[in-house]
Design a protein around this motif. Structure first.
Motif, PDB file in Angstrom:
ATOM      1  N   UNK A 168     -38.131  69.050 -27.011  1.00 35.81           N
ATOM      2  CA  UNK A 168     -37.078  69.644 -27.058  1.00 35.81           C
ATOM      3  C   UNK A 168     -36.042  69.925 -26.008  1.00 35.81           C
ATOM      4  N   UNK A 169     -36.676  70.224 -24.838  1.00 35.48           N
ATOM      5  CA  UNK A 169     -36.045  70.221 -23.646  1.00 35.48           C
ATOM      6  C   UNK A 169     -35.231  69.034 -23.222  1.00 35.48           C
ATOM      7  N   UNK A 170     -35.843  67.612 -23.824  1.00 36.25           N
ATOM      8  CA  UNK A 170     -35.175  66.421 -23.489  1.00 36.25           C
ATOM      9  C   UNK A 170     -34.092  66.358 -24.346  1.00 36.25           C
ATOM     10  N   UNK A 171     -34.226  66.917 -25.949  1.00 38.18           N
ATOM     11  CA  UNK A 171     -33.073  66.696 -26.654  1.00 38.18           C
ATOM     12  C   UNK A 171     -31.841  67.450 -26.019  1.00 38.18           C
ATOM     13  N   UNK A 172     -32.223  68.797 -25.818  1.00 41.46           N
ATOM     14  CA  UNK A 172     -30.935  69.514 -25.359  1.00 41.46           C
ATOM     15  C   UNK A 172     -30.318  69.116 -24.086  1.00 41.46           C
ATOM     16  N   UNK A 173     -31.041  68.540 -23.135  1.00 43.35           N
ATOM     17  CA  UNK A 173     -30.553  67.802 -22.128  1.00 43.35           C
ATOM     18  C   UNK A 173     -29.448  66.675 -22.513  1.00 43.35           C
ATOM     19  N   UNK A 174     -30.185  65.929 -23.299  1.00 47.20           N
ATOM     20  CA  UNK A 174     -29.341  64.804 -24.050  1.00 47.20           C
ATOM     21  C   UNK A 174     -28.001  65.289 -24.742  1.00 47.20           C
ATOM     22  N   UNK A 175     -28.196  66.299 -25.065  1.00 45.53           N
ATOM     23  CA  UNK A 175     -26.869  66.707 -26.192  1.00 45.53           C
ATOM     24  C   UNK A 175     -25.942  67.313 -25.137  1.00 45.53           C
ATOM     25  N   UNK A 176     -26.353  68.093 -23.946  1.00 37.93           N
ATOM     26  CA  UNK A 176     -25.558  68.679 -23.158  1.00 37.93           C
ATOM     27  C   UNK A 176     -24.884  67.526 -22.342  1.00 37.93           C
ATOM     28  N   UNK A 177     -25.396  66.532 -21.788  1.00 39.63           N
ATOM     29  CA  UNK A 177     -24.867  65.327 -21.166  1.00 39.63           C
ATOM     30  C   UNK A 177     -23.909  64.612 -22.133  1.00 39.63           C
ATOM     31  N   UNK A 178     -24.291  64.356 -23.488  1.00 41.90           N
ATOM     32  CA  UNK A 178     -23.182  63.474 -24.198  1.00 41.90           C
ATOM     33  C   UNK A 178     -22.075  64.489 -24.419  1.00 41.90           C
ATOM     34  N   UNK A 179     -22.102  65.701 -24.795  1.00 43.10           N
ATOM     35  CA  UNK A 179     -20.787  66.589 -24.672  1.00 43.10           C
ATOM     36  C   UNK A 179     -20.114  66.683 -23.374  1.00 43.10           C
ATOM     37  N   UNK A 180     -20.651  66.681 -22.343  1.00 42.84           N
ATOM     38  CA  UNK A 180     -20.115  66.555 -21.178  1.00 42.84           C
ATOM     39  C   UNK A 180     -19.230  65.406 -20.728  1.00 42.84           C
ATOM     40  N   UNK A 181     -19.916  64.174 -21.166  1.00 42.91           N
ATOM     41  CA  UNK A 181     -19.328  62.975 -21.038  1.00 42.91           C
ATOM     42  C   UNK A 181     -18.134  62.932 -21.961  1.00 42.91           C
ATOM     43  N   UNK A 182     -18.106  63.545 -23.177  1.00 40.58           N
ATOM     44  CA  UNK A 182     -16.821  63.469 -24.108  1.00 40.58           C
ATOM     45  C   UNK A 182     -15.878  64.402 -23.502  1.00 40.58           C
ATOM     46  N   UNK A 183     -16.393  65.524 -22.713  1.00 44.91           N
ATOM     47  CA  UNK A 183     -15.399  66.291 -22.172  1.00 44.91           C
ATOM     48  C   UNK A 183     -14.527  65.493 -21.004  1.00 44.91           C
TER      49      UNK A 183
END
Length: 234
Positions: free
Chosen positions: A90-105
């Motif tokens: 779950x921690x890994x999933x959340x990290x991946x999700x935040x990193x992807x959204x930051x990339x889009x930003x």
């Protein structure tokens, strides 16, 4: 304990979902307008379903490709994965999700900001902005997502090699139906990454509580009614 590479696999596969999925939303709005159309809903559905299917085929043999806390939690409850590993997933999933959204930003700051980087916005006018209806939709759809996962990827008698197609197809169907209703989350990580980056937290609790509840109910039923029996017969 699972191989530590599984944590990285979960982070990368969730990054894939939260990059391609929200990107499809951003591009759909840019191409087809802010009002949802048949083409934009199809585009968004393909973006999410395709990302899930491909990530499952890429990383399913490494981590199981949960890509979703609402999948990992039922797996923990039914003892398909240990508690410590489940928390790591779950921690890994959340990290991946935040990193992807930051990339889009970083790539599309203005276009992405117009739609809060595809953060789900809560129950729509089509369901009278009803929190109860939105909760039910997210819970029911996650129930069927986890049902498909248990019966096509966990069940011992499932046809081999089809789980990526069936799970990706279910995600496609979920978005086809629910994008106009709730924004179609069925995945707390998918909502959390864009919410953190955009700062849009309205109705955020719904996209955790409803998918997790629906996933747990499905996991318990599928495991103890169907999966366990197949394991005993094997």
């Amino acid at each position: 304990m699972v191989n530590p590479r599984a944590y990285l696999a979960e982070a990368i596969s969730t990054y894939g979902l939260v990059f391609f999925g929200p990107l499809s939303v951003i591009l759909a709005i840019a191409s087809f307008g802010e009002e949802l159309t048949t083409m934009s809903v199809l585009f968004i559905s393909l973006g999410h379903g395709g990302a899930i299917a491909l990530m499952i085929y890429a990383f399913g043999h490494v981590s199981g490709a949960h890509i979703n806390p609402a999948v990992t939690i039922p797996m923990m409850i039914t003892r398909k994965i240990g508690i410590a590993d489940g928390i790591g997933y779950i921690i890994s999933q959340l990290i991946g999700a935040v990193a992807a959204a930051a990339t889009l930003k970083a790539i599309l700051p203005e276009l992405g900001a117009k739609v809060n980087f595809a953060t789900q916005g809560g129950p729509s006018d089509l369901i009278n902005n009803s929190i109860g209806s939105g909760f039910a939709i997210e819970a029911i759809l996650t129930f069927f997502l986890v049902t498909v996962i248990f019966m096509s990827a966990v069940h011992k008698k499932a046809s081999p090699g089809w789980h990526g197609f069936t799970i990706g197809g279910m995600v496609f169907l979920i978005h086809l139906i629910a994008v106009p209703l709730t924004g179609a989350s069925v995945n707390p990580a998918r909502t959390f990454g864009p919410a953190l980056i955009s700062g849009f937290w309205e109705f955020h609790w719904l996209y955790w509580a409803a998918p997790i509840l629906g996933g747990i109910i499905a996991g318990l039923i599928m495991n103890y009614v169907f999966v366990k029996q197949a394991e005993q017969e094997a």
